[in-house]
Design a protein around this motif. Sequence first.
Motif, PDB file in Angstrom:
ATOM      1  N   PRO A 222      -9.105 -15.211   7.836  1.00  0.00           N
ATOM      2  CA  PRO A 222      -8.246 -14.642   8.877  1.00  0.00           C
ATOM      3  C   PRO A 222      -7.156 -13.710   8.332  1.00  0.00           C
ATOM      4  CG  PRO A 222      -8.505 -16.998   9.220  1.00  0.00           C
ATOM      5  CD  PRO A 222      -9.126 -16.673   7.899  1.00  0.00           C
ATOM      6  N   ASP A 223      -6.764 -13.887   7.072  1.00  0.00           N
ATOM      7  CA  ASP A 223      -5.714 -13.024   6.523  1.00  0.00           C
ATOM      8  C   ASP A 223      -6.269 -11.718   5.958  1.00  0.00           C
ATOM      9  OD1 ASP A 223      -6.904 -13.766   4.132  1.00  0.00           O
ATOM     10  OD2 ASP A 223      -5.182 -14.887   3.380  1.00  0.00           O
ATOM     11  N   GLY A 224      -7.556 -11.445   6.155  1.00  0.00           N
ATOM     12  CA  GLY A 224      -8.139 -10.169   5.737  1.00  0.00           C
ATOM     13  C   GLY A 224      -8.855 -10.228   4.397  1.00  0.00           C
ATOM     14  N   ARG A 225      -8.683 -11.274   3.626  1.00  0.00           N
ATOM     15  CA  ARG A 225      -9.370 -11.370   2.335  1.00  0.00           C
ATOM     16  C   ARG A 225     -10.793 -11.881   2.532  1.00  0.00           C
ATOM     17  NH1 ARG A 225      -6.027 -15.416  -1.015  1.00  0.00           N
ATOM     18  NH2 ARG A 225      -6.029 -16.432   1.003  1.00  0.00           N
ATOM     19  N   LYS A 226     -11.622 -11.592   1.546  1.00  0.00           N
ATOM     20  CA  LYS A 226     -12.969 -12.132   1.530  1.00  0.00           C
ATOM     21  C   LYS A 226     -13.032 -13.199   0.435  1.00  0.00           C
ATOM     22  CE  LYS A 226     -16.687  -9.944   2.690  1.00  0.00           C
ATOM     23  NZ  LYS A 226     -17.865  -9.089   2.793  1.00  0.00           N
ATOM     24  N   GLN A 227     -13.456 -14.391   0.795  1.00  0.00           N
ATOM     25  CA  GLN A 227     -13.573 -15.506  -0.148  1.00  0.00           C
ATOM     26  C   GLN A 227     -15.035 -15.641  -0.564  1.00  0.00           C
ATOM     27  OE1 GLN A 227     -13.112 -19.435   1.505  1.00  0.00           O
ATOM     28  NE2 GLN A 227     -12.356 -20.246  -0.418  1.00  0.00           N
ATOM     29  N   THR A 228     -15.264 -15.756  -1.867  1.00  0.00           N
ATOM     30  CA  THR A 228     -16.606 -15.953  -2.399  1.00  0.00           C
ATOM     31  C   THR A 228     -16.634 -17.238  -3.216  1.00  0.00           C
ATOM     32  OG1 THR A 228     -16.974 -13.570  -2.516  1.00  0.00           O
ATOM     33  CG2 THR A 228     -18.443 -14.950  -3.824  1.00  0.00           C
ATOM     34  N   VAL A 229     -17.582 -18.088  -2.939  1.00  0.00           N
ATOM     35  CA  VAL A 229     -17.769 -19.323  -3.688  1.00  0.00           C
ATOM     36  C   VAL A 229     -19.130 -19.214  -4.379  1.00  0.00           C
ATOM     37  CG1 VAL A 229     -17.987 -21.833  -3.575  1.00  0.00           C
ATOM     38  CG2 VAL A 229     -16.417 -20.649  -2.034  1.00  0.00           C
ATOM     39  N   THR A 230     -19.121 -19.263  -5.702  1.00  0.00           N
ATOM     40  CA  THR A 230     -20.338 -19.259  -6.500  1.00  0.00           C
ATOM     41  C   THR A 230     -20.503 -20.661  -7.067  1.00  0.00           C
ATOM     42  OG1 THR A 230     -19.921 -16.950  -7.057  1.00  0.00           O
ATOM     43  CG2 THR A 230     -21.525 -18.118  -8.409  1.00  0.00           C
ATOM     44  N   TYR A 231     -21.696 -21.234  -6.941  1.00  0.00           N
ATOM     45  CA  TYR A 231     -21.868 -22.625  -7.327  1.00  0.00           C
ATOM     46  C   TYR A 231     -23.192 -22.854  -8.049  1.00  0.00           C
ATOM     47  CZ  TYR A 231     -24.675 -22.642  -3.086  1.00  0.00           C
ATOM     48  OH  TYR A 231     -25.602 -22.350  -2.115  1.00  0.00           O
ATOM     49  N   VAL A 232     -23.224 -23.924  -8.810  1.00  0.00           N
ATOM     50  CA  VAL A 232     -24.440 -24.451  -9.423  1.00  0.00           C
ATOM     51  C   VAL A 232     -24.422 -25.962  -9.202  1.00  0.00           C
ATOM     52  CG1 VAL A 232     -24.712 -22.651 -11.163  1.00  0.00           C
ATOM     53  CG2 VAL A 232     -23.368 -24.657 -11.695  1.00  0.00           C
ATOM     54  N   ALA A 233     -25.596 -26.529  -9.080  1.00  0.00           N
ATOM     55  CA  ALA A 233     -25.713 -27.980  -8.914  1.00  0.00           C
ATOM     56  C   ALA A 233     -26.955 -28.444  -9.660  1.00  0.00           C
ATOM     57  CB  ALA A 233     -25.815 -28.346  -7.441  1.00  0.00           C
ATOM     58  N   SER A 234     -26.814 -29.535 -10.385  1.00  0.00           N
ATOM     59  CA  SER A 234     -27.939 -30.094 -11.125  1.00  0.00           C
ATOM     60  C   SER A 234     -27.810 -31.613 -11.143  1.00  0.00           C
ATOM     61  CB  SER A 234     -27.959 -29.548 -12.554  1.00  0.00           C
ATOM     62  OG  SER A 234     -26.858 -30.037 -13.282  1.00  0.00           O
ATOM     63  N   PRO A 235     -28.898 -32.310 -11.426  1.00  0.00           N
ATOM     64  CA  PRO A 235     -28.824 -33.772 -11.443  1.00  0.00           C
ATOM     65  C   PRO A 235     -27.851 -34.301 -12.495  1.00  0.00           C
ATOM     66  CG  PRO A 235     -31.119 -33.047 -11.455  1.00  0.00           C
ATOM     67  CD  PRO A 235     -30.271 -31.830 -11.621  1.00  0.00           C
ATOM     68  N   TYR A 236     -27.647 -33.566 -13.579  1.00  0.00           N
ATOM     69  CA  TYR A 236     -26.795 -34.068 -14.658  1.00  0.00           C
ATOM     70  C   TYR A 236     -25.379 -33.505 -14.595  1.00  0.00           C
ATOM     71  CZ  TYR A 236     -31.354 -35.456 -16.266  1.00  0.00           C
ATOM     72  OH  TYR A 236     -32.601 -36.003 -16.325  1.00  0.00           O
ATOM     73  N   GLY A 237     -25.240 -32.259 -14.175  1.00  0.00           N
ATOM     74  CA  GLY A 237     -23.918 -31.631 -14.148  1.00  0.00           C
ATOM     75  C   GLY A 237     -23.203 -31.769 -12.824  1.00  0.00           C
ATOM     76  N   GLY A 238     -23.916 -32.202 -11.774  1.00  0.00           N
ATOM     77  CA  GLY A 238     -23.301 -32.318 -10.461  1.00  0.00           C
ATOM     78  C   GLY A 238     -23.075 -30.956  -9.828  1.00  0.00           C
ATOM     79  N   TYR A 239     -22.146 -30.891  -8.895  1.00  0.00           N
ATOM     80  CA  TYR A 239     -21.812 -29.656  -8.179  1.00  0.00           C
ATOM     81  C   TYR A 239     -20.606 -29.024  -8.841  1.00  0.00           C
ATOM     82  CZ  TYR A 239     -20.454 -26.599  -4.321  1.00  0.00           C
ATOM     83  OH  TYR A 239     -20.116 -25.510  -3.540  1.00  0.00           O
ATOM     84  N   GLN A 240     -20.742 -27.768  -9.244  1.00  0.00           N
ATOM     85  CA  GLN A 240     -19.633 -27.046  -9.857  1.00  0.00           C
ATOM     86  C   GLN A 240     -19.481 -25.721  -9.123  1.00  0.00           C
ATOM     87  OE1 GLN A 240     -20.483 -26.673 -14.032  1.00  0.00           O
ATOM     88  NE2 GLN A 240     -20.845 -28.857 -14.267  1.00  0.00           N
ATOM     89  N   ALA A 241     -18.281 -25.443  -8.665  1.00  0.00           N
ATOM     90  CA  ALA A 241     -18.040 -24.237  -7.880  1.00  0.00           C
ATOM     91  C   ALA A 241     -16.914 -23.421  -8.486  1.00  0.00           C
ATOM     92  CB  ALA A 241     -17.686 -24.612  -6.441  1.00  0.00           C
ATOM     93  N   GLU A 242     -17.021 -22.109  -8.302  1.00  0.00           N
ATOM     94  CA  GLU A 242     -15.986 -21.177  -8.725  1.00  0.00           C
ATOM     95  C   GLU A 242     -15.623 -20.336  -7.501  1.00  0.00           C
ATOM     96  OE1 GLU A 242     -16.064 -17.397 -11.583  1.00  0.00           O
ATOM     97  OE2 GLU A 242     -16.554 -19.285 -12.605  1.00  0.00           O
ATOM     98  N   VAL A 243     -14.348 -20.298  -7.147  1.00  0.00           N
ATOM     99  CA  VAL A 243     -13.887 -19.606  -5.947  1.00  0.00           C
ATOM    100  C   VAL A 243     -13.128 -18.356  -6.353  1.00  0.00           C
ATOM    101  CG1 VAL A 243     -12.531 -19.825  -3.833  1.00  0.00           C
ATOM    102  CG2 VAL A 243     -13.687 -21.826  -4.771  1.00  0.00           C
ATOM    103  N   SER A 244     -13.436 -17.235  -5.689  1.00  0.00           N
ATOM    104  CA  SER A 244     -12.710 -15.991  -5.959  1.00  0.00           C
ATOM    105  C   SER A 244     -12.382 -15.318  -4.628  1.00  0.00           C
ATOM    106  CB  SER A 244     -13.536 -15.065  -6.856  1.00  0.00           C
ATOM    107  OG  SER A 244     -14.747 -14.725  -6.224  1.00  0.00           O
ATOM    108  N   TYR A 245     -11.376 -14.428  -4.671  1.00  0.00           N
ATOM    109  CA  TYR A 245     -10.919 -13.734  -3.471  1.00  0.00           C
ATOM    110  C   TYR A 245     -10.913 -12.239  -3.732  1.00  0.00           C
ATOM    111  CZ  TYR A 245      -9.428 -18.357  -2.093  1.00  0.00           C
ATOM    112  OH  TYR A 245      -9.410 -19.681  -1.770  1.00  0.00           O
ATOM    113  N   TYR A 246     -11.240 -11.469  -2.698  1.00  0.00           N
ATOM    114  CA  TYR A 246     -11.224 -10.020  -2.794  1.00  0.00           C
ATOM    115  C   TYR A 246     -10.286  -9.499  -1.705  1.00  0.00           C
ATOM    116  CZ  TYR A 246     -12.758  -5.189  -2.437  1.00  0.00           C
ATOM    117  OH  TYR A 246     -12.782  -3.826  -2.393  1.00  0.00           O
ATOM    118  N   GLY A 247      -9.378  -8.607  -2.085  1.00  0.00           N
ATOM    119  CA  GLY A 247      -8.446  -8.021  -1.121  1.00  0.00           C
ATOM    120  C   GLY A 247      -7.086  -8.695  -1.157  1.00  0.00           C
ATOM    121  N   GLU A 248      -6.168  -8.095  -0.438  1.00  0.00           N
ATOM    122  CA  GLU A 248      -4.797  -8.613  -0.335  1.00  0.00           C
ATOM    123  C   GLU A 248      -4.613  -9.255   1.035  1.00  0.00           C
ATOM    124  OE1 GLU A 248      -2.390  -8.641  -2.670  1.00  0.00           O
ATOM    125  OE2 GLU A 248      -3.901  -7.851  -4.056  1.00  0.00           O
TER     126      GLU A 248
END
Length: 149
Positions: A80-106
């Motif tokens: 709603p504040d105009g930014r675009k949020q991107t979540v990049t993730y990987v999931a595996s039986p041994y490593g579980g769920y790991q996510a990286e969040v980034s934002y584009y814009g002000e």
Amino acid sequence: MNRTIIMYTKVAVLVMLVGLALSAPSDSYGPPAHQQTYKEEPKPYQYNYAVQDEYAGTDFAQTEESDGQNVKGSYTVQLPDGRKQTVTYVASPYGGYQAEVSYYGEPQYPHEYGPPVTFKPQSYHHEPAYKPAPSYQPAPSYTPEPSYH
């Protein structure tokens, strides 16, 4: 003598209840011992989708793929504040769920807000595709006489 019969009856009922409790399965949450379990082989997959509607301000997407064991993907959403949020993730039986969040814009916080986005109702007039013919044809109540001139 009545007290003896009552005592034996109580002991018999108690023995039956103890026997019933001991015959119950010890793991009531697992599958029954006589039931076979089916293990499906993991299958690779890949999908993606995107929705962008400038009129309504909707903008989001997702992409994901799996080799049958490991999953990787990302999704984006317009905040709603105009930014675009991107979540990049990987999931595996041994490593579980790991996510990286980034934002584009002000982020944008306007001092004045416009009118809310509203949609005008559309008129809808439905014409039936099938128009049934009348099934009853009334006979005239009189027979007209031919006219001679």
